[in-house]
Design an enzyme around this catalytic site. Structure first.
Site, PDB file in Angstrom:
ATOM      1  N   GLY A 190       0.273  -1.345  -0.011  1.00 44.96           N
ATOM      2  CA  GLY A 190      -0.216  -0.512  -0.011  1.00 44.96           C
ATOM      3  C   GLY A 190       1.000   1.034  -0.278  1.00 44.96           C
ATOM      4  N   GLU A 228      -0.132   1.215  -6.799  1.00 44.14           N
ATOM      5  CA  GLU A 228       0.569   0.453  -5.140  1.00 44.14           C
ATOM      6  C   GLU A 228       0.926  -1.372  -5.605  1.00 44.14           C
ATOM      7  OE1 GLU A 228       2.097   1.836  -3.035  1.00 44.14           O
ATOM      8  OE2 GLU A 228       2.042   3.852  -3.312  1.00 44.14           O
ATOM      9  N   GLU A 263       4.777  -2.496  -5.919  1.00 42.14           N
ATOM     10  CA  GLU A 263       5.319  -2.654  -5.042  1.00 42.14           C
ATOM     11  C   GLU A 263       5.512  -4.263  -5.204  1.00 42.14           C
ATOM     12  OE1 GLU A 263       3.591  -1.692  -1.362  1.00 42.14           O
ATOM     13  OE2 GLU A 263       4.622  -0.421  -1.014  1.00 42.14           O
ATOM     14  N   GLU A 285      10.568  -6.973  -0.047  1.00 41.91           N
ATOM     15  CA  GLU A 285      10.693  -8.014  -0.586  1.00 41.91           C
ATOM     16  C   GLU A 285       9.347  -8.275  -0.498  1.00 41.91           C
ATOM     17  OE1 GLU A 285      12.849 -10.314   2.696  1.00 41.91           O
ATOM     18  OE2 GLU A 285      12.162 -12.548   1.838  1.00 41.91           O
TER      19      GLU A 285
END
Lengths: 223, 223
Positions: free
Chosen positions: A46, A62, A66, A115
């Site tokens: 997020g 996001e 990510e 990660e």
DNA sequence: CCAAAAGTGTTAGTGATACACCCATGT
DNA sequence: ACATGGGTGTATCACTAACACTTTTGG
């Protein structure tokens, strides 16, 4: 106080609870934070909503940034706004709920994240902020959606066997279904179609492959 | 960009869709705006979330300030964040869904509002911002809640007749129910209790008064 | 005695549950 | 031939839906 634009403003983020099914276990995607607070801890993907960006667009962005994940089923879950939920100040987060096909995508985080990894959704690690609460809420929504809509198909490839479908239900709802009754129900609902193909190469009778003929998430009382 | 507090911040409001039942019609409470934009137009009650205030608290505060209404059933509905939904800038609104007993309260707006009034929820006037969309969403939620929970009782006084209860369902779901089957269902669900009292003074046989013995909003499949 | 809403049972049909065996394949 | 999961039908029970008349009151 006519100029409302002068009110102090909170920060606004989106967080995404994304589920998938691997090895007959429900998984949730978490990222390892590389900034404070909770640096090194696990959290939901997020981030901040851009000032001119729609909320759902922010959630998709996001997620892609990510985790590298795209093409998901996405819906708004709930908005969490406890004034103390983030030590950096007032942060309101709009949580999203996402589903992705099993073995669908590789993880490929691009920014801000050291990660990304899949974890058991029912025994997750300790999470940053109030993310455990958000995850619990998402699990309830998932169970509800499974019983009343066709979201289960979102976990499966285009072609699937009825046993695969049944396992989705059993894993997420934590109960066993009778094979005959389950199939009767699915056929009666007229939500799957025989593709004519079969799944070969197993050390047992090959299974017929079906496809879903309803839109994902459509409201149909399943169980 | 480590100091996340420097991101430009949107404004955040709450809006409340509050329903009540008057004269066998579903009503929604609207306020007349006395500031721009949409000055003089009708809108959902709502306003800016204070920087240290929980969202639900903000919704209750705005409802009290703008309409004088308190002691309501309140739940979060959905968050609307289209970047263009408010001409004053980026405003994200967390919409709440509220129910209040028929003839429960007098309207007594205190601030920022010239007038508050009940309108037919199904034929509302033109509304400011995207409030029509929010209202539609709330109506769907209401219908769903009626069928799957005990919210209907929130519209009624503590003691009520079964015909009153049935009318709530018929009005909101736009369909007629068979009196005998409706009663059978309600009794089978074991959600009402005979109070022993009766409603006298009518020009016909007096009706028994019942009370609800479940928590409002509890999940029970009604119809 | 009339009007108006309250109250009440039965039947038929539909959907839910419980349950056990044969089938097709790979090894 | 055997191990493995795939595939199928029936009987019972519970719930749903359709349907009409009698009761109690006030005027």
């Amino acid at each position: 106080m006519d100029d409302v634009t002068k009110f102090p403003r909170p920060m606004v983020t989106v967080d995404i609870v994304i589920f998938s099914m691997h090895d007959h276990e429900l998984k949730v995607l978490l990222i390892k934070r590389d900034i404070q607070p909770y640096k090194g801890g696990w959290a939901l993907p997020g981030g901040f909503v851009h000032i001119d960006e729609d909320l759902e667009v922010a959630a998709k962005r996001e997620l892609l940034e990510e985790t590298g994940v795209k093409d998901v089923y996405l819906e708004q879950l709930y908005t969490f706004g406890d004034p103390k939920r983030d030590s950096r100040g007032r942060v309101i987060t709009i949580a999203y709920f996402a589903l992705i096909k099993s073995e669908g995508q590789r993880l490929d985080p691009k920014t801000d994240v050291s990660e990304a990894n899949w974890f058991s959704a029912y025994q997750p690690p300790k999470l940053a902020f109030d993310h455990s609460k958000i995850l619990e809420y998402a699990l309830k929504r998932l169970q509800w959606k499974l019983e009343y809509t066709t979201v289960a198909f979102q976990f499966l490839q285009d072609k699937f066997t009825l046993t695969e479908l049944q396992k989705i239900y059993e894993t997420i709802l934590h109960k066993k279904f009778d094979k005959r009754n389950f199939r009767k129900k699915i056929f009666a609902l007229d939500i799957v179609e025989d593709t004519g193909d079969i799944l070969e190469g197993m050390a047992h009778r090959p299974a017929k492959l079906y496809k879903c003929n309803k839109k994902i998430g459509e409201l149909v009382e399943i169980l």
